[in-house]
Design an enzyme around this catalytic site. Sequence first.
Site, PDB file in Angstrom:
ATOM      1  N   ASP A 324       0.853  -1.252  -0.036  1.00  0.00           N
ATOM      2  CA  ASP A 324      -0.092   0.134  -0.069  1.00  0.00           C
ATOM      3  C   ASP A 324       1.017   1.151   0.069  1.00  0.00           C
ATOM      4  O   ASP A 324       2.203   1.009   0.170  1.00  0.00           O
ATOM      5  CB  ASP A 324      -0.891   0.008   1.286  1.00  0.00           C
ATOM      6  CG  ASP A 324      -1.658   1.321   1.333  1.00  0.00           C
ATOM      7  OD1 ASP A 324      -2.307   1.579   0.385  1.00  0.00           O
ATOM      8  OD2 ASP A 324      -1.817   1.821   2.641  1.00  0.00           O
ATOM      9  N   ASP A 522      -1.489  -0.642   5.805  1.00  0.00           N
ATOM     10  CA  ASP A 522      -1.803  -0.344   7.482  1.00  0.00           C
ATOM     11  C   ASP A 522      -3.066   0.086   7.469  1.00  0.00           C
ATOM     12  O   ASP A 522      -3.527   0.507   8.621  1.00  0.00           O
ATOM     13  CB  ASP A 522      -1.013   0.854   7.694  1.00  0.00           C
ATOM     14  CG  ASP A 522      -1.343   2.110   6.880  1.00  0.00           C
ATOM     15  OD1 ASP A 522      -1.860   2.097   5.906  1.00  0.00           O
ATOM     16  OD2 ASP A 522      -1.212   3.054   7.654  1.00  0.00           O
ATOM     17  N   ASP A 526      -7.359  -2.091   3.855  1.00  0.00           N
ATOM     18  CA  ASP A 526      -6.339  -3.185   3.614  1.00  0.00           C
ATOM     19  C   ASP A 526      -6.637  -4.428   4.184  1.00  0.00           C
ATOM     20  O   ASP A 526      -5.898  -5.557   3.662  1.00  0.00           O
ATOM     21  CB  ASP A 526      -4.767  -2.576   3.843  1.00  0.00           C
ATOM     22  CG  ASP A 526      -4.430  -1.493   3.236  1.00  0.00           C
ATOM     23  OD1 ASP A 526      -4.808  -1.172   2.098  1.00  0.00           O
ATOM     24  OD2 ASP A 526      -3.593  -0.657   3.653  1.00  0.00           O
TER      25      ASP A 526
END
Length: 630
Positions: A324, A522, A526
Amino acid sequence: MKTFNINLSDRANLIRLCSGAAVFAAGIALDYFTQSGFWALAAFITAYIMLGADIIFRAIKNILKGHVFDENFLMGLATIGAFAIGQAPEAAGVMLFYQVGEYFQEMAVNKSRKSIADLMDIRPDYANLIKDGGIFKTTPEIVNIGELIIVKPGEKIPLDGIVTEGSSMIDTSALTGEPVPRKAQVSDAVLSGCVNISGKITVKVTKTFGESTVSKIIDLVENAVSKKAKTESFITKFARIYTPVVVILAVLLAVLPPLFFGAIWSEWIRRALVFLVISCPCALVLSIPMGFFAGLGRAAKSGILIKGGNYLEAFNHLDTVVFDKTGTLTAGVFKVTSVQSAENFSGSELLELAAYAECFSNHPIALSVMKEYVKDVNRDSLGGYTEIAGCGVSVAMNGKIILAGNQKLMSDNGIVFRESHSSGTKVYVAYNGGYAGCIVISDEIKSDSRAAIPALKDRGVRKTVMLTGDNPLMAEAVASELGLDEAYGGLLPHEKVEKVEILKSLKNSAGKQNRSLAFVGDGINDAPVLALADIGVAMGALGSDAAIEAADVVLMTDEPSKLAQAVDIARYTGKIVRQNIIFTLGIKAIFLALGAFGIASMWEAVFADVGVSLLAVLNAMRIIRADVVK
């Protein structure tokens, strides 16, 4: 002077070993210096009962449960058989040295658990709750969200919260593995399990104890060893087959030569009994899980919480790492990265105009401009502040209009401006009808991210990918700067899942089915991707609860480069485990052959079993101490 803590159980076991050894030594003396075989035999039987009663009882108990073939059964059968053929000293001696070896093995295991046990010490004992004008010491479990607690110097922070009063240095090493304390002051978040070092602080609780960082970490640690690696599972299955096979071989060894070749029964029974002692699989059964346990402990020391040996082993085969962006590769904090002033304005003048325009807004973009400007804004000189939806803001300063916003704001007000092609969010500024310049604001890339990507490539990771909800141009800019292989922007949570499924299928179609795909994120969005990946990695210090819950690995320092360290620890653990398998099976094979041919005695059998187990465990302990990072 170094001290050792021995609990009551260990102390009782040590006393039993010493007493049994003394009685055994008395039997040896009686057997050697006197002609009284009765008293020597009595001493050996007494020593045997003192030292081996628990093994015999465990063997009987397991047989009644249907678990016949284990090390207790093998040791009991072999030593009782030794008594039957008149080898009482050997029978008692085998049990003595077996128990001594087991005692030292247990000490080694306890020592190797220390890193994980240290994590358990982060559990807070109490909280100083402010209530009804007083301070009451109470258990953290009953403190509610929104209540205030006092944390004094030297105390553990019992609950997650926000500092409302005071400042201090906080020791976060129990959570992050990092020795350098960090400063905590008003409005800063603090995590449970950390230690307050210097000043008294008041903390407003933001999570109950059950949802706090310390509670979640303890839960992760307690459940980590329950998830076995493939190697551990294989060894367990191997031992179930191996043990009955060697028992059958021992029976054949005792029976066939006397029946078909006229050999002496007592000699071949002795060889079969030696064969049984040597064949005990405890070295394999103990040292292999011990290796993975030590690997988990070594990772925990470095601030990498791995939820099981299976995930640790998966790092050995890491092929693709998907990141990410925000909060993972970048800090998740907007920062002014470029000040592009027009010809008639300096950079400081442009920044001042932008700060005066944005000073009434709490938007992250506005706050980043104010942070960069640093100076105080004289709001008395301002008037006519207007927010223009979808465009920006307008404010009058000493009667002259400042415009700050996007391209549309400039066009709508007839401002001739120069378009900026820098990556990031652009704030165009005009003053008194003329273009003053452009300020570019970007999510700052973590310095650690720059080291993470080449470190992973150096360890054989074939592909690095970034998925983000941010705009594609920003995604490409970050990917280019970090050297990522691929980047995809503008993705919704379900589109991230689709991308990871595609990447997994491409990995498999390329013949990499046995290789692993890791996703690092995080945010709460996600969580689905973390669960889908072969290894889901969450940023623990700043990551969301949902991400940490769904992940298989938690990086407590929020540093992507810890992934490379996890690979190093996994590879070193795998190397030690392979060494133990080869060493144990090799020594076993040699001594089994020596026992079958009558060369090895009961004493050599003890070394082949207990000695090899102890050496294998000590070898596994190297994982805890070694500097495994490249």
